[in-house]
Design a protein around this motif. Structure first.
Motif, PDB file in Angstrom:
ATOM      1  N   ALA A   1     -30.173 -22.547  19.755  1.00 63.76           N
ATOM      2  CA  ALA A   1     -28.939 -21.767  19.891  1.00 63.76           C
ATOM      3  C   ALA A   1     -28.146 -22.216  21.110  1.00 63.76           C
ATOM      4  O   ALA A   1     -26.912 -22.284  21.076  1.00 63.76           O
ATOM      5  CB  ALA A   1     -29.261 -20.283  19.988  1.00 63.76           C
TER       6      ALA A   1
ATOM      7  N   LYS B   1     -26.207 -25.234  20.215  1.00 65.23           N
ATOM      8  CA  LYS B   1     -25.068 -24.890  19.357  1.00 65.23           C
ATOM      9  C   LYS B   1     -23.944 -24.253  20.159  1.00 65.23           C
ATOM     10  O   LYS B   1     -22.756 -24.499  19.892  1.00 65.23           O
ATOM     11  CB  LYS B   1     -25.525 -23.950  18.235  1.00 65.23           C
TER      12      LYS B   1
ATOM     13  N   ASN C   1     -31.969 -20.595  13.551  1.00 64.88           N
ATOM     14  CA  ASN C   1     -30.965 -19.816  12.831  1.00 64.88           C
ATOM     15  C   ASN C   1     -30.239 -18.898  13.812  1.00 64.88           C
ATOM     16  O   ASN C   1     -30.852 -18.029  14.428  1.00 64.88           O
ATOM     17  CB  ASN C   1     -31.608 -18.985  11.718  1.00 64.88           C
ATOM     18  N   ALA C   2     -28.951 -19.145  13.974  1.00 64.08           N
ATOM     19  CA  ALA C   2     -28.106 -18.348  14.878  1.00 64.08           C
ATOM     20  C   ALA C   2     -28.702 -18.339  16.284  1.00 64.08           C
ATOM     21  O   ALA C   2     -29.041 -19.396  16.813  1.00 64.08           O
ATOM     22  CB  ALA C   2     -27.900 -16.956  14.322  1.00 64.08           C
TER      23      ALA C   2
ATOM     24  N   GLU D   1     -22.652 -20.299  12.116  1.00 63.93           N
ATOM     25  CA  GLU D   1     -23.871 -20.950  11.653  1.00 63.93           C
ATOM     26  C   GLU D   1     -23.659 -21.449  10.233  1.00 63.93           C
ATOM     27  O   GLU D   1     -22.783 -20.982   9.514  1.00 63.93           O
ATOM     28  CB  GLU D   1     -25.027 -19.937  11.707  1.00 63.93           C
TER      29      GLU D   1
END
Length: 1005
Positions: A255, A258, A372-373, A498
């Motif tokens: 994360a 990202k 994920n996220a 996402e």
């Protein structure tokens, strides 16, 4: 064995030399069908084959129905994949060389020369043309083009100027799929995997660990369920503390990476062990907002009881200046602990109860996907089946409870119901878990199903309960965005972008990210007026299959602004900003109109310098006049008027047949751009969607394998075998699976078909028999079934009827000694011509000089249906089947005695056929004294016959069974190996009573 390859090549040459499929306007009704042009970064494969063959079969069908059909095709080469492939080949990438030599059938020595995009386009366009012609597609080859042609680029420039003039192209800041290596936004054609991945906006809710001033950002797609959070989940692994703008966030390592691609200011602070935070409590910011006023009211009451004299009075002095509600909550919690014994217990308990609602524990969960996220998940066990099961599993995980000392915390967790659907009782997640018999987190697929089902149900039908405060009574579907926006505006919520599916890999091999980019050109698909026009048209047009209309509607409603430009790749530059190239999906939206021009361009009548905006405006929109356009474009006015006339004749596209992978992108853009640019009379009329093709049960991949090229399939099995198999393999959006053994079996069937037709086609018909009438009747039913199927684009059903069912009827007919097969062969060949055109053309020319491909398709003739002839053959089939079944239970059988039903049963059938009800029929039958003596048996029989009448199974005139058996005794004997006799004396009385009209008693000895 017939050499199909020679036959196929013969007729492909004949079609092309005659210009049979070169469509020109005439007095007939036109039909314009298109399929997506293939991308030329490899050889065409059987996945392409499915879409193209469905399109071609329908084009041929409509042509034979009398329509003037235009079926063109071009080649797509813009974007980055071809550039990426050239680089990989130039760098001698071993994986690429292996894939392209092994799966794409490119000789290694040739492959190693394809080191530039131009060489790749040249090679694969030639290979594609060879493959497309080798399978016999009825394409108008005069209209072929590639998307890097100078004339096509002029066309795209015009399109984009028109879109900008309408305010539908904007410059802004948006999230895009992005390749860090290529430093470019990427679209579906740029990806090795993740082509269907969309960008999902997660709502981040900032849970707060106040004593360390750390935000635990929980990402959710259901912000409305925040009122039911009982805990948050983190994975017992290493996480990161990062400064995000002015806050410290606890996020996964993935994360953090990202977040660096967003507009947020992100700074790495340190790596931390998640285990150090398990068991601590964080503040639910939404519930703190919800209960804050009540908390202060109760606390003020507490203060009035004089607790300031007994605890740190200095704290009370600075109580109200606190700016942070989080700190205020922590302060109140400390004061309340000290106030025990000094203030009313019920007041203290009320405050503690509120704090329990606001603060939730951090718990461990191995199932958390840190990629994920944010890697931090909020738990709502009442409405999330995964969470419910995880909590129950954790309660039984004694070692974990002991390791983190969280047994009391976990056992105290109770689901909080906040949404109701209709009159449902209990806990929604628990209800659906019981319904699907889910036992634990290991039942992953069932939990996925439960989650989707419950979410869909609650989104569309759910009403919020009083648990949600001011949102009580509102629909989930109405409140979702409202809550999201409120959270963000108050600073207790945020957005995390996402991918909906993973992994998303660029063709260069790099893992893609969601990047928020500035000053990028976007297509303004979120424009509500534009979107409404598309949705309105969707209701008027046809989608095949029709249930896909809902899928289109959902995709259109959710479609957001899309980046339409990039700095790298092949393609057309944005005319007003030459630094940018229009990306490959965005230049592939209205190219169907370009097919009208392509013929004139390929004939040398139009060149890039002639194609200005005035030309396109006049041809496509009817703006201006031909004389002015002729002057500005330096073209003959007659030519301009001819092109305009041809465009008006052919447009709009009557059917766009495409794969389901393009529903979420190209097909949407196709609708949006047509509706934005053209007048309504030119908008698309219908879209058909088909599924994928796998290979021996494995998903095909152009870049990784396995792969079966169209060229190899045709070379190995033949064009018509390939066509028939792919058309019959699956219906609509169902996926087809290419199985070589099944293809070989079909090839044998086609050889058998060819021999049967060739042996019977030139025979002169003899006297028509009942068996002939049966064949003609069955064929008419097949014609009707095939036409009905093709009108709905059900190619599997159509091929099944026209080929497989008809072959079974013909085999029976020939077994029965039929001698007049020639009666149906003209029409049978025409019926099959759209599916297996080469073989049908060859056989047709045994008798005719015309092309079967443009003959009239067989019409259904109801007058040729012969119910009695069909009943006779059905009777014989069933009789033979019954005899063969019964003889299995007789040792050394030799004779089959047959006894048809008694005369009174035949009489009863005739009376039932004329009667309105059972009473009326029985009244008539009871006039017969003999029948009155067996009234009970008659009544039972009449009831049965009435049921058959109601189901449409009753023959008004019963068959003469004795005559049928006598006339066909030799055939029955040959099929059963038994002597067949009609001798009532040889059959026991009890056996005789079982005989029914159409179902005689059978006694074998």
């Amino acid at each position: 064995m017939v050499n199909f390859k020679e036959i196929e090549q013969k007729w492909q040459r004949a079609w092309e030399e005659s210009g049979l499929f070169e469509a020109e306007p005439d007095e007939r009704e036109k039909f314009f069908i298109t399929v997506p042009y293939p991308y030329l970064n490899g050889n065409l494969h059987v996945g392409h084959c499915r879409t193209f063959t469905i399109g071609d079969a329908f084009a041929r069908y409509m042509r034979m129905k009398g329509y003037n059909v235009l079926f063109p095709l071009g080649f797509h080469v813009t974007g980055t994949p071809i550039i990426g492939l050239a680089e990989l080949i130039r760098n001698r990438d071993e994986r690429t060389i292996e894939v392209y030599t092994k799966f794409h059938d490119v000789p290694r020595d040739i492959l190693l020369t394809l080191t530039t995009p131009e060489k790749i386009v040249e090679y694969f366009s030639k290979e594609a043309l060879k493959a497309l012609k080798s399978i016999g597609y009825s394409i108008d080859w005069r209209r072929v083009f590639t998307t890097t042609d100078a004339e096509y680029q002029k066309f795209i420039e015009w399109q984009y100027r028109r879109l900008r003039d309408k305010g539908l192209i904007v410059k802004g800041t948006h999230p895009v799929r992005f390749c860090p290596n290529c430093n470019n936004p990427v679209e579906d054609h740029d990806l090795l995997s993740g082509e269907e991945a969309t960008i999902v906006d997660y709502t981040v809710i900032k849970f707060y660990l106040s004593d360390e001033k750390i935000v635990f950002p929980c990402a959710t797609l259901r912000p409305e369920t925040v009122f039911g959070v009982t805990n948050i989940w983190i994975k017992p692994t290493k996480y990161v503390l990062a400064k995000v703008n002015d806050e410290v966030w606890f996020v996964s390592k993935e994360a953090y990476e990202k977040l660096t691609y967003t507009e947020k200011k992100v700074e790495f602070l340190k790596e931390v062990d998640a285990k150090d935070y398990i068991g601590k409590f964080v503040i639910n910011p939404v519930l703190l907002e919800e209960y804050y006023s009540e908390l202060l009211r109760l606390f003020n009451e507490l203060v009035k009881h004089g607790i300031g004299d007994k605890i740190d009075s200095d704290k009370l002095i600075i109580l109200y200046p606190y700016e942070s509600k989080f700190e205020m909550l922590e302060f109140i919690e400390r004061v309340v602990k000290k106030a025990k014994g000094f203030a009313p217990e019920d007041l203290i308990e009320k405050i503690i109860e509120l704090i329990r609602k606001i603060k939730v524990p951090i718990l461990p969960a191995e199932f958390v996907d840190t990629d994920n996220a944010t890697g931090v998940v909020m738990s709502v066990p009442a409405h999330a089946p995964f969470d419910y099961v995880a909590i129950e599993d954790l309660k039984r995980s004694f070692e974990i409870l002991k390791e983190y000392n969280i047994e009391k915390i976990v056992n105290a967790i109770e689901p909080i119901v906040l949404i109701r659907v209709n009159d449902e009782q209990g806990i929604p997640a628990e209800n659906i878990i019981k319904e699907l018999n889910i036992k634990s987190q290991k039942d992953y697929e069932l939990l996925e199903k439960a989650t989707k089902t419950l979410y869909k149900r609650e989104y569309h039908l759910g009403i919020l309960l009083e648990t949600t405060g001011k949102y009580m009574g509102m629909k989930v579907s109405e409140v979702k965005d409202l809550i999201h926006n409120e959270l963000v505006s108050k600073g207790i919520g945020d957005v995390f972008y996402e991918f909906s599916e993973k992994p998303v890999i660029c063709r260069c091999g790099t893992k893609c990210v969601v990047k928020v980019v500035r000053d990028q050109w976007f297509l303004n698909y979120s424009n509500p007026e534009w979107k409404k026009r598309v949705l309105d048209w969707l209701e008027k047009m046809e989608i095949i299959p029709d249930y896909y209309k809902e899928e289109f509607r959902n995709k259109i409603e959710w479609l957001k602004d899309k980046a339409c430009a990039r700095r790298r790749g092949l393609g057309t530059r944005i005319p007003w900003d030459k630094e940018w190239l229009i990306e490959s999906l965005s230049d592939s939206t209205i190219y169907m109109a370009y097919y009208i021009l392509a013929k004139f361009i390929n004939e040398g009548k139009l060149k890039a310098e002639n194609l200005n905006d005035e030309f396109f405006d006049y041809i496509f929109l009817g703006i201006g006049n031909a004389n002015d356009v002729a002057k500005s474009s330096n073209l003959d006015v007659g030519l301009i008027e001819q092109i305009r006339k041809e465009f008006e004749y052919w447009y709009p596209v009557d059917l766009r047949s495409s794969g389901k992978d393009l529903v979420a992108n190209h097909l949407l853009f196709y609708l949006f751009h047509h509706i934005a640019i053209f007048p309504e009379r030119y908008w698309p009329r219908a879209i058909a969607v088909n599924g994928y093709v796998s290979l021996e049960g494995k998903k095909m991949s152009k870049s990784k394998g396995p792969l079966l090229t169209m060229k190899k399939a045709v070379s190995q099995y033949g064009a018509d075998v390939t066509r028939l198999y792919i058309l019959h393999a699956a219906e609509y959006d169902n996926d087809a699976d290419w199985r070589s053994k099944e293809v070989e079996g079909l090839a044998d069937n086609l050889q058998r078909f060819y021999r049967i037709v060739a042996e019977n086609y030139l025979k002169e018909p003899e006297e028509i028999t009942t068996l002939d009438r049966w064949l003609i009747s069955k064929f008419q039913r097949v014609v009707n079934e095939t036409r009905e199927a093709m009108d709905k684009l059900q190619t599997r059903r159509a091929v099944n009827a026209a080929f497989f069912e008809m072959m079974s009827y013909v085999r029976w007919y020939l077994r029965r000694g039929g001698r007049n097969l020639c009666l149906i062969l003209d029409d049978w060949l025409k019926l099959l011509a759209p599916f297996a055109p080469h073989i049908c053309e060859e056989l047709w020319h045994l008798k005719h000089d015309s092309f079967i491909s443009v003959e009239r398709y067989p019409e259904f003739d109801e007058n040729k249906i012969d119910v009695e002839a069909e009943a006779v053959e059905e009777y014989l089939k069933n009789l033979i089947k019954d005899i063969n079944e019964i003889k299995k239970f007789v040792e050394k059988p030799s004779i089959a005695y047959i006894y048809p039903a008694d005369e009174w049963k035949l009489k009863a059938i005739e009376i039932v056929a004329k009667s309105k009800n059972i009473g009326e029929a029985m009244k008539e039958l009871m006039k017969d004294e003999k029948l009155r003596s067996i009234a009970k048996e008659v009544s039972s029989f009449v009831k049965r016959v009435f049921r058959e009448k109601k189901e449409g199974l009753l023959l008004e005139k019963p068959l003469n069974e004795i005559k049928i058996i006598e006339e066909n005794s030799k055939f029955i004997e040959s099929e059963t190996g038994l002597k067949v006799l009609i001798d009532p004396n040889a059959i026991p009385e009890e056996k005789k009573k079982t005989a029914m009209p159409g179902k005689p008693a059978i006694y074998i000895v």
